[in-house]
Each structure stands twice: as C-alpha cells, then as structure tokens.
Scaffold this active site. Structure first.
Site, PDB file in Angstrom:
ATOM      1  N   LYS A 131       0.763  -1.247   0.075  1.00 53.33           N
ATOM      2  CA  LYS A 131      -0.080   0.088  -0.159  1.00 53.33           C
ATOM      3  C   LYS A 131       0.883   1.354  -0.045  1.00 53.33           C
ATOM      4  O   LYS A 131       1.835   1.309   0.784  1.00 53.33           O
ATOM      5  CB  LYS A 131      -0.899  -0.017   1.161  1.00 53.33           C
TER       6      LYS A 131
ATOM      7  N   SER B   9     -10.178  -0.077   6.829  1.00 53.05           N
ATOM      8  CA  SER B   9      -9.749   0.129   5.454  1.00 53.05           C
ATOM      9  C   SER B   9      -8.877  -1.296   5.056  1.00 53.05           C
ATOM     10  O   SER B   9      -8.426  -1.138   3.866  1.00 53.05           O
ATOM     11  CB  SER B   9      -8.794   1.162   5.482  1.00 53.05           C
TER      12      SER B   9
ATOM     13  N   SER C  71      -9.869   2.060   2.617  1.00 55.89           N
ATOM     14  CA  SER C  71      -9.019   2.932   1.886  1.00 55.89           C
ATOM     15  C   SER C  71      -7.911   1.858   0.936  1.00 55.89           C
ATOM     16  O   SER C  71      -7.192   2.190   0.102  1.00 55.89           O
ATOM     17  CB  SER C  71      -8.263   3.674   2.616  1.00 55.89           C
TER      18      SER C  71
END
Lengths: 47, 493
Positions: B78, B182, B158
């Site tokens: 990420k 997330s 997210s």
C-alpha cells in the site's frame, strides 16, 4: 466515564537519551522542494 | 509454468523450495499480471526491475538451501508505507516526488524475510475513505462486476488498490492499513482475506500517519493461512514505535486447524437492528453462525450497546488526529510546494493545492473539534465514548471467545455512486470501526455472494489473540468454500 488515553494496556517505554539517528544532512534535505547551502529554503520572513 | 499466479503463498513456498519453479519465474509471471491489470488502476508505482533483483537474491538463497520464510513471494505494498528509494505518495498531490530515505519497519521485515516487491498500490488519499475514489492518481476499479452490468465498481477502501491487486491475482499478497475498516471492507468487497491485528502488534514506524491511535498495518491475502504466514513476519516489537507492544509473536500458521469444540462465539444482537444491513448480508451472517455451530462452536448472544455511537465518535477522533498529523505538510521539507509572496502565503497555497476535498473536510472537522471552545464537547466526549466501547467488548469477552459479524453492510457500489454523500460513505465502516476504536484484532473472510458480488464475514478477537481470530476465520473459510472468481481474474486474462 474517563476519556480513553491509550487503547493498549501498556505504559510508554523510556529509552536512553542518546542520538539514534541524524547527522545526515544530505538525507534530511534530499526531499526539500528548495534547499540552499545545506538548509531548507523558504520565502524571506524578516524584512 | 502456467497457473503460477494462482498459487497461494503456502503453495508457492513449497514449489520454490522443491525447485518446481524459480523465484525469477514467479516474479516474471506477477510482473506480467501487474501489467495486464493496468486498466484497474490498482498500482500507483510499479517496480518490475526491483522485483527481478529481489527474486534473483531469493533464487541464490533457495539454491543454497537457505530459504527465508517468504523467499520469492511477490507482494504489493500500500502506498502509505515508506519504501526507501521508491516514490511514496499516500495517494496525495501534497507528497509529490517524495522518495523516502528510509524503509518502514513492516516492509523492512518483509524484505528481510525474502519477499519480492511488485509495486505500490492505490488508496484513498491519506487512507481517508471507503472506496479508493479520492486518490490523486484516480479511482481503482474492483476486478468484480455486477452480473449483467459492466459499470466499474469500487474495490472498497482505503486499501482498495491492495485488495484489487490480490483479488485479480496480480500480487500474491499485499500490505494494508486499517483505521476505520480500511483492510477489512476492501477485502470483503474484493473477495479476499483481510486481517487487522491488535493495536501495537505491527509497527507503525514509516507508515504515513492518518490517525495515530487508530492506524493498524496488516496483511491482505487470498487465504487465511496466507494471512497467518504474512502476519508472522509483519508482527513484532519495534522500539522505533513507542506504541509497539513488547509481546511475543506466536506461530500463527500452527494455530490453524482443528474443530471449535468449546469455543463460544458472540453474536451481537445490537447489530441486527442496523438499518443499512442488506438482507443478503444478514442471511450470510446467519450462514456463518450455522457454519461455526457445525464446527462445534457455541453461539452466544451478546450486547455491544455502544455500536450506534462508534461511528460518530470515530468521526471526531480520527479527523482530530488527522488534522494534527497533516499539519506537517507545509511545502518546506518534502513534497509539493506552491510558491507564494510570503511564507504564510506559500503554506496556504501549498496546502490548498495539495489536499483533496475529503482530506480538507477532515482537517477542518478535526481542527474544529480540537478548538478551545469545543474540545470538551466533542473530542473529550468522543474519547469517553471510546472508553465505553472498550468496556462493552471487555464485558462481551467474559461471555465469549470471539465475535462474528458481517464485515460490510452492503455489496460493493459503483464508482461515483456515493461520492456526493459522505455520511452514506462513512456507514460502510459501521461493523469494522468499533474494533479499531478498541484496538482489537479482526479478520474478514470471503463468505459468499451478495447481489452476485463478494461479501465477507468478520471475526473479532481479544487483544493479542490473533491466533483465535485466524483459527475461527479458517473454519469459516473452509465452510464457505468461496471459489467464485472475479471477471478480471487470472483465468479471464
């Protein structure tokens, strides 16, 4: 009801007051949008 | 070698050690897959050459018979984790051109275990969102589509880029971060496994901060076993993060297996009344209860009465911490600078240009709730609610060993569908946010389809009891037999 100050059931650790990182000017200013003579450069703030 | 990208970590590990294929072959297969899923916009930066270099180092060790735990395993990271020498953006314009001179602890541990880096994945700007649509680099598409409808869907967020990459078999696993859901909500939306560990289990050092008391790094994988393998490497005490817990890391993979005889599974009554829970997701929840009962567990009714105030408390605390954390982006030391007539003018122009609408909204909310006149009414009150939420869980865990809930209230929605309704967007986290506020470990496991799209079930455990969460998640995974594949899966390419 007391406000939560820490979600984890632990106290903050103490460590010896010694430098563990630093003294690397090139790395510190390497990402600066503007640097001059080894410093971060910003618009003039003192007339 | 065909089908290389369809192996799990456990299978790839065995194949590499028995020399059925090399780390280089695996890296090439994944580099190709990353290229093929480019239309999904799951990656902000790809690092194919670095992947080959790291794979070569893995092959050298594998030949010597000195394989490390994750040798040759290709991962997506990420883009909130700082990676030394590789652009790190947090999906924000304000971090333009930021090349970290250091490596986050979690990624450092993964590379030290021999893992191979494929690239940095897309996310909501500064991890603020549930749809991966607020990224400065554009929205990520879910590899799944609604039956008979070709509109692109959100992957959740997210950590949506990570979830999409893993689901589309363009990464064997990925790192994510979970502040309000997330990791788990995108895992549910993309049909993969997402694990949010206990607060303090995985170091936050080198992870771009959103809300420091709520940010949890964790793994996103295709199987529960793979999540156990990843967590074993990512977890552990880090003196550089003062909230990192000095707690030993057990062998999570060894915790898998066996039945659930004697295990009490809490079913929170209060969650059934949540109006936004879709009929299909509620039915899936009932299936989950039946599966765990069949495995020997005993469902017990519990109450988490503060559930309905968890989201409001979260949307005070998280923006408060974000407004403080994001004060550092001023155009001086790194990232974007927009020139101005004076220093103040430069700050203002830089921040106005650098932050997107949702980030600006949260900075404003956070600044407001921390202001002198409103601190007690909002911030302090929210922290009191947080104490109550933690107490609710403590009381529940006197009656049960883990808790079963849906992960998300609904199926994935189309890109743009909720973009003008921030509160509707926030409701995505209704089942996940409480365990962030209480710092408890929780996993989302793909359990079935809802509107023809994947839906996950969530297991929440006691602090530092990821082993139970994984063990129960593994039972759910086996019972659910989730074998559906996305439109944009490896077989479709």
């Amino acid at each position: 009801v007391p406000p939560m100050t820490s979600v984890a059931d632990m106290t903050l650790p103490m460590r010896d007051d010694v430098v563990t990182d630093g003294n690397d000017r090139a790395a510190a200013i390497g990402n600066a949008p503007r640097a001059a003579r080894g410093f971060f450069a910003v618009p003039k703030v003192v007339e | 070698v065909s089908g290389l990208v369809d192996l799990t970590i456990a299978e790839a590990r065995d194949g590499l050690r028995s020399k059925e294929f090399s780390a280089r072959e695996l890296a090439i297969a994944y580099n190709d897959a990353v290229e093929q899923i480019a239309p999904l916009n799951a990656f902000i930066t790809t690092t194919p050459e670095r992947a080959l270099d790291m794979a070569a180092a893995s092959d050298a060790r594998l030949v010597q018979g000195e394989a490390l735990p994750l040798d040759g395993i290709p991962l997506a990271i990420k883009d909130l984790f700082c990676t030394k020498g590789v652009l790190t953006t947090a999906a924000s314009h304000i971090l333009d051109g930021f090349i970290p001179p250091y490596e986050s602890t979690v990624t450092e541990k993964l590379w030290a275990a021999g893992a191979v880096m494929l690239g940095k994945t897309n996310l909501d700007e500064f991890a603020m969102g549930s749809s991966t649509t607020t990224s400065f680099y554009g929205a990520t598409e879910n590899p799944w589509r609604r039956p008979g409808d070709n509109r692109p869907l959100v992957p959740g967020g997210s950590s949506g880029g990570s979830a999409a990459a893993v689901a589309a078999h363009a990464a064997l696993a990925a790192t994510g971060t979970d502040t309000g859901g997330s990791i788990r909500q995108p895992a549910s939306f993309c049909g993969i496994v997402g694990l949010k560990p206990t607060y303090g289990r995985c170091s936050r050092w080198g992870v771009v901060a959103f809300a420091s008391s709520l940010d949890h790094p964790g793994p996103m994988t295709r199987t529960v076993r793979d999540a156990a393998i990843m967590l074993g490497v990512m977890a552990g005490h880090d003196p550089r993060d003062s909230t990192s817990a000095p707690v030993p890391v057990p062998d999570y993979e060894a915790a898998l297996g066996g039945n659930l005889k004697g295990m009490r599974v809490g079913i929170p009554r209060d969650h059934a009344g949540v109006s936004d829970l879709s009929t299909e997701n509620e039915a899936l929840w009932q299936s989950g209860i039946d599966w765990l009962r069949d495995a020997g567990a005993e469902p017990v009714e519990i109450s988490l009465p503060t559930t309905h105030v968890a989201l409001p408390a979260y949307y005070v605390i998280a923006p408060a911490e974000a407004s403080s954390n994001l004060a550092r982006y001023d155009g001086v030391k790194f990232g974007l600078r927009v020139d101005g007539d004076s220093l103040d003018d430069m700050y203002e122009k830089t921040r106005a240009a650098g932050f997107g609408a949702e980030v600006r909204r949260r900075i404003l909310i956070g600044t407001y709730v921390l202001s002198a006149g409103y601190y007690d009414a909002y911030y302090l009150k929210a922290q009191r609610v947080r104490t109550l939420i933690a107490r609710d869980f403590a009381a529940a865990f006197e009656r049960c060993d883990c808790i079963l809930t849906p992960t998300a209230p609904t199926a994935p929605f189309a890109i743009g569908e909720k973009s003008d309704d921030p509160v509707g967007m926030y409701l995505n986290d209704i089942f996940t946010v409480s365990s962030d506020l209480a710092g408890l470990p929780a996993i989302s496991v793909p359990a079935g389809l809802s509107e023809g799209l994947p839906a996950g079930l969530q297991i929440i455990g006691r602090a530092f009891d990821e082993a139970t969460v994984l063990r129960v998640g593994h039972v759910l995974e086996n019972a659910a037999e989730f074998t559906h594949v996305p439109v944009f899966g490896s077989s479709a390419r």
